[in-house]
Design a protein around this motif. Sequence first.
Motif, short mmCIF file in Angstrom:
data_model
loop_
_atom_site.label_atom_id
_atom_site.label_comp_id
_atom_site.label_asym_id
_atom_site.label_seq_id
_atom_site.Cartn_x
_atom_site.Cartn_y
_atom_site.Cartn_z
N HIS A 32 -63.48 -58.34 -4.47
CA HIS A 32 -62.60 -58.82 -5.34
C HIS A 32 -61.37 -58.95 -4.69
O HIS A 32 -61.12 -58.38 -3.64
CB HIS A 32 -62.77 -58.30 -6.64
CG HIS A 32 -62.27 -56.79 -6.82
ND1 HIS A 32 -60.91 -56.43 -6.84
CD2 HIS A 32 -62.99 -55.63 -6.77
CE1 HIS A 32 -60.75 -55.00 -6.57
NE2 HIS A 32 -62.13 -54.74 -6.60
N TRP A 72 -68.06 -64.07 -11.43
CA TRP A 72 -67.49 -63.15 -12.23
C TRP A 72 -68.37 -62.01 -12.35
O TRP A 72 -69.37 -62.00 -12.70
CB TRP A 72 -67.07 -63.76 -13.58
CG TRP A 72 -66.07 -64.73 -13.20
CD1 TRP A 72 -65.82 -66.31 -13.16
CD2 TRP A 72 -64.42 -64.48 -13.22
NE1 TRP A 72 -64.56 -66.45 -13.06
CE2 TRP A 72 -63.78 -65.48 -12.94
CE3 TRP A 72 -63.74 -63.19 -13.07
CZ2 TRP A 72 -62.08 -65.51 -12.78
CZ3 TRP A 72 -62.36 -63.05 -13.08
CH2 TRP A 72 -61.67 -64.58 -12.91
N GLU A 74 -68.49 -58.42 -14.64
CA GLU A 74 -67.96 -57.42 -15.83
C GLU A 74 -68.52 -55.99 -15.72
O GLU A 74 -69.98 -56.09 -15.80
CB GLU A 74 -68.04 -58.13 -17.18
CG GLU A 74 -67.08 -59.51 -17.38
CD GLU A 74 -67.42 -59.89 -18.72
OE1 GLU A 74 -67.07 -59.07 -19.80
OE2 GLU A 74 -67.53 -61.05 -18.92
N LYS A 75 -67.76 -55.10 -15.71
CA LYS A 75 -68.40 -53.54 -15.72
C LYS A 75 -67.78 -52.93 -17.16
O LYS A 75 -66.48 -53.22 -17.28
CB LYS A 75 -68.03 -52.97 -14.64
CG LYS A 75 -68.70 -53.58 -13.27
CD LYS A 75 -68.26 -52.59 -11.84
CE LYS A 75 -69.17 -53.52 -10.64
NZ LYS A 75 -68.75 -52.69 -9.76
N GLN A 78 -64.03 -51.79 -17.40
CA GLN A 78 -63.16 -52.44 -16.37
C GLN A 78 -62.90 -53.86 -16.82
O GLN A 78 -63.56 -54.41 -17.63
CB GLN A 78 -63.95 -52.33 -15.14
CG GLN A 78 -64.00 -50.96 -14.47
CD GLN A 78 -64.56 -50.89 -13.25
OE1 GLN A 78 -65.01 -52.02 -12.59
NE2 GLN A 78 -64.94 -49.81 -12.47
N ARG A 79 -61.89 -54.30 -16.30
CA ARG A 79 -61.63 -55.76 -16.52
C ARG A 79 -62.62 -56.62 -15.62
O ARG A 79 -63.05 -55.90 -14.69
CB ARG A 79 -60.27 -56.01 -16.18
CG ARG A 79 -60.02 -55.98 -14.45
CD ARG A 79 -58.57 -56.19 -14.04
NE ARG A 79 -57.50 -56.57 -15.01
CZ ARG A 79 -56.31 -56.59 -14.81
NH1 ARG A 79 -55.86 -56.63 -13.51
NH2 ARG A 79 -55.34 -57.09 -15.73
N ARG A 80 -62.60 -57.50 -16.10
CA ARG A 80 -63.57 -58.48 -15.51
C ARG A 80 -63.02 -59.01 -14.19
O ARG A 80 -61.92 -59.32 -14.04
CB ARG A 80 -63.88 -59.99 -16.34
CG ARG A 80 -64.53 -60.99 -15.74
CD ARG A 80 -64.80 -61.98 -16.92
NE ARG A 80 -63.89 -63.01 -16.92
CZ ARG A 80 -63.83 -64.23 -16.95
NH1 ARG A 80 -64.88 -64.69 -17.02
NH2 ARG A 80 -62.63 -65.06 -16.85
N ARG A 81 -63.92 -59.06 -13.06
CA ARG A 81 -63.20 -59.38 -11.48
C ARG A 81 -64.14 -60.41 -10.86
O ARG A 81 -65.27 -60.74 -11.33
CB ARG A 81 -63.22 -58.00 -10.98
CG ARG A 81 -62.34 -57.01 -11.24
CD ARG A 81 -62.29 -56.03 -10.28
NE ARG A 81 -61.23 -54.95 -10.52
CZ ARG A 81 -61.39 -53.68 -10.36
NH1 ARG A 81 -62.53 -53.08 -9.82
NH2 ARG A 81 -60.22 -52.85 -10.81
N ARG A 82 -63.43 -61.02 -10.27
CA ARG A 82 -64.09 -62.30 -9.51
C ARG A 82 -64.38 -61.69 -7.71
O ARG A 82 -63.55 -61.39 -7.11
CB ARG A 82 -63.26 -63.51 -9.48
CG ARG A 82 -64.11 -64.79 -8.78
CD ARG A 82 -63.46 -66.01 -9.46
NE ARG A 82 -64.25 -67.38 -8.77
CZ ARG A 82 -65.17 -67.66 -9.41
NH1 ARG A 82 -65.86 -67.30 -10.41
NH2 ARG A 82 -65.89 -68.77 -8.98
#
Length: 117
Positions: A32, A72, A74-75, A78-82
Amino acid sequence: MTPIGTQELDRELKKGSAELLILSLIEHRARHGYEISKLIEERSGGVLKFNVASFYPLLYRLEERGMIAGRWVEKAGQRRRRYYKLTAAGKEMLKTQRSTWRDFVHAIQVITEAENA
C-alpha cells in the motif's frame, strides 16, 4: 547560467527516481502507498522522503498509465488500504529504468572520478 541550489537538485533527483523506487518496491509483492513511502524513507536512511501531496498523485499516474494495478483491501479493525502491484507493462518499464539508471550513475562516476584515476 544560474547554479542549481541543493534543494532544487534534491527535488529534481527525487522526481527523476520516484517511479523507479516505487516500481522496485512492488516488484515482488503488492504494497500500500503508505508502506511504499515509509520503505523509501527507511531504506534511504531518511535521505529520501516524499510529501503525501506529491506521492499519491504519482501512484495514481502510474496506475493510469498501466504500470501498476491497485485494489482496495479491507481488514478487520484497520482502515481500507489500496494495494499496488506491478503489471506486465510495469515490469518492462522497471527493467528499462534500472538499465537507464545504471548507465546514468556509471557516467556520473566516470566524470566525477576521472581526475582521481
